[in-house]
Write an enzyme that holds these catalytic residues in place. Structure first.
Site, PDB file in Angstrom:
ATOM      1  N   LYS A  76       0.925  -1.283  -0.108  1.00  0.00           N
ATOM      2  CA  LYS A  76       0.114  -0.015   0.034  1.00  0.00           C
ATOM      3  C   LYS A  76       0.899   1.320   0.121  1.00  0.00           C
ATOM      4  CE  LYS A  76      -3.752   2.318   2.203  1.00  0.00           C
ATOM      5  NZ  LYS A  76      -4.869   2.217   3.641  1.00  0.00           N
ATOM      6  N   LYS A  89      -2.137  -1.504  -3.769  1.00  0.00           N
ATOM      7  CA  LYS A  89      -2.915  -0.435  -3.641  1.00  0.00           C
ATOM      8  C   LYS A  89      -2.276   0.894  -3.769  1.00  0.00           C
ATOM      9  CE  LYS A  89      -6.246   1.947  -0.954  1.00  0.00           C
ATOM     10  NZ  LYS A  89      -7.203   1.979   0.607  1.00  0.00           N
TER      11      LYS A  89
END
Length: 336
Positions: free
Chosen positions: A204, A259
């Protein structure tokens, strides 16, 4: 690769296979189906409540009763899972994020309601503290504002257990604390939640594409311009993502997440190629907002561009995609 005489034009005409629909279909390397879609949903307190997210046209925060009705529609469309994100009232936010593991909290009640109404629908819950802290960071901070890793992990474990006890099928730690996957896995096993899956947000990034999401869950105002660069990854790094994924898998993750999505398709490809594990990507709020802005201005064709963007995830190697377009994409796929 050396070419033989038969590989050269005119013996090889690449356009032959592109000429007709049937041959294009026969040689198609990747397929997008409803089985690839996970629908992120924002939930709020109250009954019959519906609030538009201004920075995400078409996306709403909805109360649990409306969530249940929506879940029934998603089951009919064949969508396999939803991801829940609670909007925490300001008076329930605190420095220690106690509301995160309240057994009667918004997320926990939403899980129970959806699983009772739609037991076959997979329910994924967000394990992170930013919706519950007064400062909007994903953990407990010290006097300098630095997020304290191990103290935060202790609270994340409590949060994950409360979700599992409520009936969540998958807990998805999105906080990027070191060691939290192992701690959560150990606690789940110890408490008998041996079937609860962990979807680790392993790669992320500290991205600028999250703005509309923070508006949607109400953490943008709490952050007051601060960033999350001391725990989320540097967008310049790729090898680091591979190390993060390897660690989370060693600690007990069942699946991993990259992400954001489209700006990081190279990371999706590297992860899938290197580990061969269930790999997911999140087409985040900023990606959605960009598409919608261009679509609403008439600059892009909605269905064609959205479906192309989702197919790109499959081509990169993603097994599934979290996308705010999931419901609409499922409708389009059903119409074909």
């Amino acid at each position: 690769m050396a070419q033989s005489g038969l590989d050269l034009f005119p013996y090889t005409r690449m356009r032959r296979m592109r000429r007709d629909d049937f041959s294009r279909r026969l040689m198609r390397e990747n397929q997008l189906s409803v089985n690839d879609l996970i629908y992120p949903m924002f939930i709020l307190e109250g009954e019959n409540q519906r609030e538009a997210v201004a920075s995400m046209p078409g996306v709403e925060r909805i109360s649990i009763d409306l969530l249940v009705e929506e879940a029934k529609e998603l089951v009919e469309l064949g969508i396999p899972a939803i991801a829940l994100f609670p909007v925490t009232p300001a008076d329930k936010k605190s420095l220690l994020a106690e509301e995160a593991y309240n057994s009667d909290g918004l997320a926990q009640r939403a899980v129970r309601a959806v699983k009772q109404a739609c037991p076959s629908l997979g329910v994924i819950t967000d394990v992170a503290l930013d919706p519950f802290t007064v400062h909007g960071q994903d953990g407990i901070i010290d006097e300098t504002g630095y997020v304290i890793n191990d103290v935060t992990t202790e609270i994340l474990v409590k949060q994950a257990l409360s979700h599992a006890e409520a009936g969540a099928d998958v807990v998805a730690p999105s906080d990027m604390m070191d060691g939290r996957i192992g701690a959560i896995r150990e606690a789940l096993e110890a408490e008998g939640h041996i079937h609860t899956r962990i979807m680790a947000y392993s790669a992320k990034y500290a991205s600028s594409y999250y703005g509309p999401f923070r508006d949607a869950v109400g953490s943008a105002g709490n952050l007051k311009g601060a960033d999350k660069k001391t725990y989320q990854m540097d967008p310049a790094n790729s090898d680091e993502a591979i190390r993060e994924v390897a660690l989370d898998l060693q600690e007990g993750a069942d699946m991993v997440m990259v992400k954001p999505g489209m700006p990081y398709l190279d990371i999706v490809h590297r992860v899938k190629d290197e580990f061969g594990v269930p790999t997911f990507a999140y087409q985040v709020s900023g990606e959605y907002a960009m598409h919608k802005a261009a679509i609403d201005n008439g600059w892009l064709a909605e269905e064609a561009c959205v479906m192309e963007s989702l197919l790109a995830f499959k081509r990169a190697g993603a097994d599934g995609i979290l996308t705010y377009f999931a419901k609409q994409a499922a409708i389009w796929l059903k119409q074909k």
